[in-house]
Design an enzyme around this catalytic site. Structure first.
Site, PDB file in Angstrom:
ATOM      1  N   LYS A  44       0.464  -1.449  -0.230  1.00  0.00           N
ATOM      2  CA  LYS A  44      -0.286  -0.064  -0.113  1.00  0.00           C
ATOM      3  C   LYS A  44       1.110   1.747  -0.096  1.00  0.00           C
ATOM      4  O   LYS A  44       0.332   2.648  -1.002  1.00  0.00           O
ATOM      5  CB  LYS A  44      -1.004   0.095   1.116  1.00  0.00           C
ATOM      6  CG  LYS A  44      -1.805   1.532   1.358  1.00  0.00           C
ATOM      7  CD  LYS A  44      -2.836   0.825  -0.136  1.00  0.00           C
ATOM      8  CE  LYS A  44      -3.897   2.193   1.320  1.00  0.00           C
ATOM      9  NZ  LYS A  44      -3.719   3.377   1.022  1.00  0.00           N
ATOM     10  N   ARG A  93     -13.655   8.095  19.885  1.00  0.00           N
ATOM     11  CA  ARG A  93     -12.377   7.859  19.745  1.00  0.00           C
ATOM     12  C   ARG A  93     -12.101   7.408  20.739  1.00  0.00           C
ATOM     13  O   ARG A  93     -11.070   6.950  20.751  1.00  0.00           O
ATOM     14  CB  ARG A  93     -12.416   9.276  19.632  1.00  0.00           C
ATOM     15  CG  ARG A  93     -12.454  10.129  18.187  1.00  0.00           C
ATOM     16  CD  ARG A  93     -11.586  11.251  18.248  1.00  0.00           C
ATOM     17  NE  ARG A  93     -11.941  12.465  17.111  1.00  0.00           N
ATOM     18  CZ  ARG A  93     -13.281  12.923  17.332  1.00  0.00           C
ATOM     19  NH1 ARG A  93     -14.621  13.557  18.009  1.00  0.00           N
ATOM     20  NH2 ARG A  93     -13.874  13.989  16.444  1.00  0.00           N
ATOM     21  N   ASP A 153     -10.640  20.960  15.054  1.00  0.00           N
ATOM     22  CA  ASP A 153     -12.863  20.921  15.910  1.00  0.00           C
ATOM     23  C   ASP A 153     -12.007  22.944  15.525  1.00  0.00           C
ATOM     24  O   ASP A 153     -12.855  23.214  15.131  1.00  0.00           O
ATOM     25  CB  ASP A 153     -12.284  20.712  16.720  1.00  0.00           C
ATOM     26  CG  ASP A 153     -11.852  19.150  17.290  1.00  0.00           C
ATOM     27  OD1 ASP A 153     -12.812  18.326  17.281  1.00  0.00           O
ATOM     28  OD2 ASP A 153     -10.766  18.536  17.171  1.00  0.00           O
ATOM     29  N   ARG A 156     -13.178  23.699  12.029  1.00  0.00           N
ATOM     30  CA  ARG A 156     -14.669  23.615  11.813  1.00  0.00           C
ATOM     31  C   ARG A 156     -15.437  24.892  12.123  1.00  0.00           C
ATOM     32  O   ARG A 156     -16.291  25.281  11.849  1.00  0.00           O
ATOM     33  CB  ARG A 156     -14.591  22.631  12.458  1.00  0.00           C
ATOM     34  CG  ARG A 156     -14.453  20.784  11.586  1.00  0.00           C
ATOM     35  CD  ARG A 156     -14.411  19.959  12.096  1.00  0.00           C
ATOM     36  NE  ARG A 156     -14.368  18.208  11.339  1.00  0.00           N
ATOM     37  CZ  ARG A 156     -14.138  17.433  11.923  1.00  0.00           C
ATOM     38  NH1 ARG A 156     -13.915  16.899  13.614  1.00  0.00           N
ATOM     39  NH2 ARG A 156     -14.371  16.111  10.989  1.00  0.00           N
ATOM     40  N   HIS A 180     -10.139  16.401  21.658  1.00  0.00           N
ATOM     41  CA  HIS A 180     -10.179  15.997  20.567  1.00  0.00           C
ATOM     42  C   HIS A 180     -11.478  14.795  20.610  1.00  0.00           C
ATOM     43  O   HIS A 180     -11.576  13.471  19.964  1.00  0.00           O
ATOM     44  CB  HIS A 180      -9.223  15.636  19.073  1.00  0.00           C
ATOM     45  CG  HIS A 180      -9.545  15.615  17.923  1.00  0.00           C
ATOM     46  ND1 HIS A 180     -10.390  16.803  17.595  1.00  0.00           N
ATOM     47  CD2 HIS A 180      -9.480  14.264  17.256  1.00  0.00           C
ATOM     48  CE1 HIS A 180     -10.509  15.826  15.865  1.00  0.00           C
ATOM     49  NE2 HIS A 180     -10.553  14.628  15.804  1.00  0.00           N
TER      50      HIS A 180
END
Length: 317
Positions: A44, A93, A153, A156, A180
């Site tokens: 990958k 989270r 955040d 945002r 967070h």
């Protein structure tokens, strides 16, 4: 005698969605001469490197990009860690702690065995706890190991406030502090729009209301859940956020960003990594800035810190 100029190398550990987004944006940013991608899935990493290299003729500056291993960390100025188990729909989270703590410990062992002596930026979730574990397992100074914290955040919040107040989001000065995650909070008392406080704006213009701002905060807090529900993961904006942090480091910018830094008494909190305004430069976290908060905001900050501490405690035993 042939002379070799020192080049700036950034190492990325984790070639998943967030890591690949960061790598793509780094390939166009012109911040370093070398980018090495390290992943447990070597194929990958190789595929990402090949794809990115094919775009270098279009970039503004040359860059060497390759799939490497932990030995390549030795000559890196900055390591960005995005590796870890992803957040699944319906999963917080903090649910990721046990899984990712074991991954972080092994990564730090291999990184430090390479002879690495630079700055580590962690984005793996739960990011505040993973940053703390990375610092603990690496043995590096606390100023040189920190998380992306509430950088995303805060972005945002600024984007949504820009829409609400009809102003360029880059001129909406407001912070999300704390974990967070679900216990983060908006530091409204320290926010400035058009150079005015939130209270001043609400008092002079009835188009705006605290109820609207409270809903904006909720939308910020729950943004990841909404995006994951719709497209499975968030990665573009955090990729840009990580590039912004790396730019501040390599450019020695002394830039104020809400990263997940190690606190030692600031805001009455000690011994954890948590989202705070911090000055970022070539040494990492130059200093944490203590902005003025209301008593209620400070309570939210302490609650957020306690949730992180209690969640992290089992993996530190």
């Amino acid at each position: 005698m042939e002379l070799h100029a020192k080049v700036t190398r950034v190492a990325l550990i984790g070639a998943g969605a967030v890591g690949s987004s960061f790598a793509y944006q780094m390939s166009t940013a012109g911040l370093c001469e070398e980018l090495v991608i390290i992943d447990v899935n070597k194929a990958k990493a190789e595929g990402e490197a090949m794809d990115l290299n094919h775009g270098t003729p279009f970039s503004s500056s040359p860059m060497r990009i390759w799939a490497g291993d932990y030995s390549d960390c030795k000559d890196s100025e900055v390591i960005v860690i995005t590796a870890g188990a992803p957040q699944k729909p319906g999963e917080t989270r903090l649910d990721l702690v046990a899984k990712n703590a074991l991954i972080m410990k092994e990564m730090m062992r291999q990184i430090m065995e390479s002879g690495f002596d630079g700055i580590i930026v962690v984005a793996s979730n739960p990011v505040d706890i993973m940053a703390h574990l990375a610092w603990k397992y690496s043995g590096l100074p606390k100023s040189r190991v920190f998380g992306s914290g509430t950088v995303l955040d805060t972005a945002r919040l600024r984007q949504m406030l820009g829409e609400y107040f009809h102003i360029d989001s880059r001129n909406a000065h407001a912070y999300i502090l704390g974990e967070h995650g679900d216990t983060e909070f908006a530091a409204w008392s320290n926010s400035r729009i058009y150079g005015k406080t939130i209270d001043e704006l609400l008092a002079e213009d009835d188009r705006y209301s605290q109820a609207d701002l409270d809903q904006i905060y909720i939308n910020v807090r729950d943004a990841a859940y909404h995006i994951i529900e719709r497209k499975g993961a968030t990665y573009y904006a955090i990729g840009l956020g990580l590039v912004r942090i790396v730019r501040a480091i390599l450019g020695n910018e002394n830039c104020l960003l809400t990263v997940g830094a190690h606190v030692d008494g600031q805001y009455g909190i000690s011994g954890i990594h948590i989202g705070v305004p911090a000055v970022i430069n070539r040494q990492g976290v130059r200093e944490i800035i203590e902005v003025s908060l209301t008593e209620e905001e400070l309570k939210k900050f302490h609650h957020s810190a306690e949730v992180l501490r209690q969640t992290m405690e089992p993996v530190l035993r």
